[in-house]
Write a protein that holds these residues in place. Structure first.
Motif, PDB file in Angstrom:
ATOM      1  N   UNK A  12       0.846  -1.191   0.000  1.00  0.00           N
ATOM      2  CA  UNK A  12       0.000   0.000   0.000  1.00  0.00           C
ATOM      3  C   UNK A  12       0.881   1.240   0.000  1.00  0.00           C
ATOM      4  N   UNK A  13       0.315   2.364  -0.397  1.00  0.00           N
ATOM      5  CA  UNK A  13       1.055   3.614  -0.423  1.00  0.00           C
ATOM      6  C   UNK A  13       1.606   4.027   0.927  1.00  0.00           C
ATOM      7  N   UNK A  14       0.806   4.033   1.987  1.00  0.00           N
ATOM      8  CA  UNK A  14       1.326   4.430   3.303  1.00  0.00           C
ATOM      9  C   UNK A  14       2.470   3.539   3.784  1.00  0.00           C
ATOM     10  N   UNK A  15       2.364   2.242   3.581  1.00  0.00           N
ATOM     11  CA  UNK A  15       3.433   1.345   4.017  1.00  0.00           C
ATOM     12  C   UNK A  15       4.714   1.603   3.226  1.00  0.00           C
ATOM     13  N   UNK A  16       4.567   1.882   1.941  1.00  0.00           N
ATOM     14  CA  UNK A  16       5.754   2.156   1.150  1.00  0.00           C
ATOM     15  C   UNK A  16       6.398   3.471   1.577  1.00  0.00           C
ATOM     16  N   UNK A  17       5.575   4.460   1.930  1.00  0.00           N
ATOM     17  CA  UNK A  17       6.119   5.736   2.396  1.00  0.00           C
ATOM     18  C   UNK A  17       6.905   5.551   3.693  1.00  0.00           C
ATOM     19  N   UNK A  18       6.369   4.766   4.635  1.00  0.00           N
ATOM     20  CA  UNK A  18       7.090   4.468   5.872  1.00  0.00           C
ATOM     21  C   UNK A  18       8.394   3.732   5.569  1.00  0.00           C
ATOM     22  N   UNK A  19       8.321   2.800   4.641  1.00  0.00           N
ATOM     23  CA  UNK A  19       9.486   2.000   4.290  1.00  0.00           C
ATOM     24  C   UNK A  19      10.621   2.883   3.771  1.00  0.00           C
ATOM     25  N   UNK A  20      10.319   3.761   2.830  1.00  0.00           N
ATOM     26  CA  UNK A  20      11.369   4.589   2.248  1.00  0.00           C
ATOM     27  C   UNK A  20      11.896   5.618   3.240  1.00  0.00           C
ATOM     28  N   UNK A  21      11.038   6.110   4.122  1.00  0.00           N
ATOM     29  CA  UNK A  21      11.518   7.020   5.159  1.00  0.00           C
ATOM     30  C   UNK A  21      12.493   6.302   6.089  1.00  0.00           C
ATOM     31  N   UNK A  22      12.130   5.062   6.437  1.00  0.00           N
ATOM     32  CA  UNK A  22      13.029   4.266   7.286  1.00  0.00           C
ATOM     33  C   UNK A  22      14.353   4.004   6.580  1.00  0.00           C
ATOM     34  N   UNK A  23      14.316   3.705   5.289  1.00  0.00           N
ATOM     35  CA  UNK A  23      15.529   3.449   4.520  1.00  0.00           C
ATOM     36  C   UNK A  23      16.438   4.682   4.534  1.00  0.00           C
ATOM     37  N   UNK A  24      15.863   5.856   4.296  1.00  0.00           N
ATOM     38  CA  UNK A  24      16.652   7.089   4.286  1.00  0.00           C
ATOM     39  C   UNK A  24      17.321   7.329   5.635  1.00  0.00           C
ATOM     40  N   UNK A  25      16.577   7.133   6.712  1.00  0.00           N
ATOM     41  CA  UNK A  25      17.134   7.378   8.045  1.00  0.00           C
ATOM     42  C   UNK A  25      18.209   6.344   8.376  1.00  0.00           C
ATOM     43  N   UNK A  26      18.043   5.091   7.923  1.00  0.00           N
ATOM     44  CA  UNK A  26      19.078   4.081   8.205  1.00  0.00           C
ATOM     45  C   UNK A  26      20.394   4.445   7.524  1.00  0.00           C
ATOM     46  N   UNK A  27      20.336   5.055   6.344  1.00  0.00           N
ATOM     47  CA  UNK A  27      21.568   5.477   5.676  1.00  0.00           C
ATOM     48  C   UNK A  27      22.248   6.588   6.470  1.00  0.00           C
ATOM     49  N   UNK A  28      21.474   7.546   6.938  1.00  0.00           N
ATOM     50  CA  UNK A  28      22.053   8.633   7.734  1.00  0.00           C
ATOM     51  C   UNK A  28      22.607   8.094   9.047  1.00  0.00           C
ATOM     52  N   UNK A  29      21.854   7.203   9.694  1.00  0.00           N
ATOM     53  CA  UNK A  29      22.296   6.618  10.959  1.00  0.00           C
ATOM     54  C   UNK A  29      23.539   5.766  10.764  1.00  0.00           C
ATOM     55  N   UNK A  30      23.537   4.938   9.731  1.00  0.00           N
ATOM     56  CA  UNK A  30      24.695   4.093   9.462  1.00  0.00           C
ATOM     57  C   UNK A  30      25.942   4.903   9.197  1.00  0.00           C
ATOM     58  N   UNK A  31      25.791   6.047   8.515  1.00  0.00           N
ATOM     59  CA  UNK A  31      26.930   6.932   8.268  1.00  0.00           C
ATOM     60  C   UNK A  31      27.486   7.477   9.574  1.00  0.00           C
ATOM     61  N   UNK A  32      26.589   7.951  10.443  1.00  0.00           N
ATOM     62  CA  UNK A  32      27.026   8.509  11.730  1.00  0.00           C
ATOM     63  C   UNK A  32      27.690   7.450  12.599  1.00  0.00           C
ATOM     64  N   UNK A  33      27.093   6.252  12.654  1.00  0.00           N
ATOM     65  CA  UNK A  33      27.665   5.181  13.471  1.00  0.00           C
ATOM     66  C   UNK A  33      29.024   4.740  12.939  1.00  0.00           C
ATOM     67  N   UNK A  34      29.139   4.634  11.607  1.00  0.00           N
ATOM     68  CA  UNK A  34      30.411   4.230  11.020  1.00  0.00           C
ATOM     69  C   UNK A  34      31.508   5.240  11.283  1.00  0.00           C
TER      70      UNK A  34
END
Length: 423
Positions: free
Chosen positions: A139-161
């Motif tokens: 569904x659209x809402x689930x995909x929106x949550x998914x991509x938001x989570x993906x974007x934040x994981x990249x930012x978080x992974x960069x900071x942690x690394x």
């Protein structure tokens, strides 16, 4: 990570799923994407001199366009999906760099902010949809949550690394091992019966520092502990690998697994699930203890060799040495300039005396003083800050070299001292 899913299969076939199955191909291409996120962002920002802010704006717009196309699709298409991941990996990296290099936010605060943000995304996602499984992205809402989570994981992974490199001082080669071992541990715990959704997202975050460290190892010079391929060549190699893999997946459909509707995942005993949570907690505690121990040892931040990303906009004119000297004298606090000049002069004297260990220790004082005042000086005059910062990097590299060259050390120190008004 595996050719099997990291989540329980649904009771019916999802014809309109917007994401790929979690096969070994998923993890291969995910790591390729994260490497591109690190190397290509550095190439555009630093090597081409576009500037951090401008680069971040450009890729924010690109992300919005690519994501809009992806969201309009009715089903999973490898090309569109992985293009979105690549662009988000670059954008997430840039957002972390903005906090650290532009706003002067410490890495531990950046990591905490993105961790809280990811927790908020997952909490709202679960409250709204009652599932965090990527196999329910229909569904659209689930995909929106998914991509938001993906974007934040990249930012978080960069900071942690980056935070890990700052705490440990590990070089680009050895720094690959920690996220690689942790991903292997998560895989083993998942196979033992850990919650598949939890295991998936932990591994997803860890692939970011893994891919970034691989990119640094390939792109940095031999003097910095890398293979010296450069950010452009590294980006080209990995973009080509991503393109080839996407073409293969588009033809073979290897990441679209047909599953019979009557197959159900075997139930995992509650006791085993609790055991896996305990194991994950123990691994997290052991990792924190390792980082604390290595941080207590004498070391130099591995980020020093890379230097912070340029912070002036693309329209900012590069300064000559005399212009940088005048701008620093006019816009930087006199006490800061005097401190930097004194440390540089002391280091040069120690180098001339042949006391390399003392010179290396003294130049660390320069690095510390410069980093502590980075935000204020950058805000006062970003062009002068960038010019001097680019002079400090070769000083740190030359004085700390395992095979120091006296002539090189004296040359870079004298250049810096001249800019600081000491010669």
């Amino acid at each position: 990570m595996s050719t099997r899913e990291m989540t329980s299969p649904p009771s019916t076939k999802r014809l309109l799923s917007k994401v790929p199955e979690i096969t070994i191909w998923f993890w291969i291409i995910k790591i390729l994407c994260t490497t591109v996120g690190e190397s290509f962002a550095d190439f555009i920002n630093v090597d081409l001199g576009v500037g951090l802010v401008t680069t971040a704006i450009i890729f924010t717009v690109v992300t919005a366009v690519v994501l809009a196309v992806q969201m309009r699709l009715r089903r999973y298409l490898p090309g569109a999906y992985w293009l979105t991941v690549v662009v988000m990996s670059i954008t997430g990296t840039l957002y972390t760099d903005l906090l650290i290099d532009q706003a002067g936010v410490p890495l531990w605060i950046s990591a905490s902010v993105f961790s809280a943000g990811l927790a908020a995304v997952f909490t709202i996602w679960f409250i709204k949809e009652r599932t965090l499984s990527i196999h329910s992205i229909v569904t659209g809402p689930r995909e929106a949550f998914y991509w938001l989570a993906v974007l934040v994981t990249f930012a978080l992974g960069t900071a942690l690394g980056d935070w890990t490199l700052e705490l440990t001082g590990w070089g680009p080669g050895i720094s690959i091992l920690l996220p690689l071992v942790l991903i292997g541990g998560v895989t083993a715990v998942w196979r033992f019966g850990a919650n598949p959704v939890l295991a998936f997202w932990i591994a997803y975050i860890l692939t970011r520092p893994l891919g970034a460290n691989i990119g640094d190892w390939l792109g940095l010079t031999a003097a910095e502990g890398g293979l010296g391929l450069g950010t452009l060549l590294t980006s080209i190699i990995f973009l080509a690998a991503i393109f080839s893999t996407v073409v293969y997946l588009s033809i073979s459909k290897a990441d679209v697994v047909e599953r019979a509707s009557d197959k159900t995942a075997p139930a995992v005993p509650t006791a085993r699930r609790r055991t896996t949570l305990g194991i994950l907690a123990a691994v997290a505690a052991a990792t924190i203890a390792l980082l604390a121990y290595t941080n207590s040892l004498p070391h130099t931040s591995a980020l020093a060799a890379e230097g912070p990303a340029a912070s002036c906009t693309a329209g900012s004119a590069a300064l000559t040495r005399s212009e940088a000297q005048a701008a620093a004298q006019a816009n930087f606090p006199a006490s800061n300039i005097a401190e930097f000049r004194t440390i540089t002069s002391d280091t040069l004297a120690l180098v001339k005396k042949g006391d390399q260990p003392a010179a290396a220790a003294r130049v660390t004082d320069l690095e510390t003083a410069w980093d502590e005042n980075q935000h204020a000086l950058n805000a006062a005059d970003c062009s002068a800050w960038t010019f001097i910062d680019k002079q400090i990097d070769p000083v740190l590299t030359a004085v700390r070299s395992r095979t120091p060259n006296l002539a090189t050390e004296q040359t870079v120190l004298k250049h810096l001292l001249t800019t600081l008004g000491g010669a």
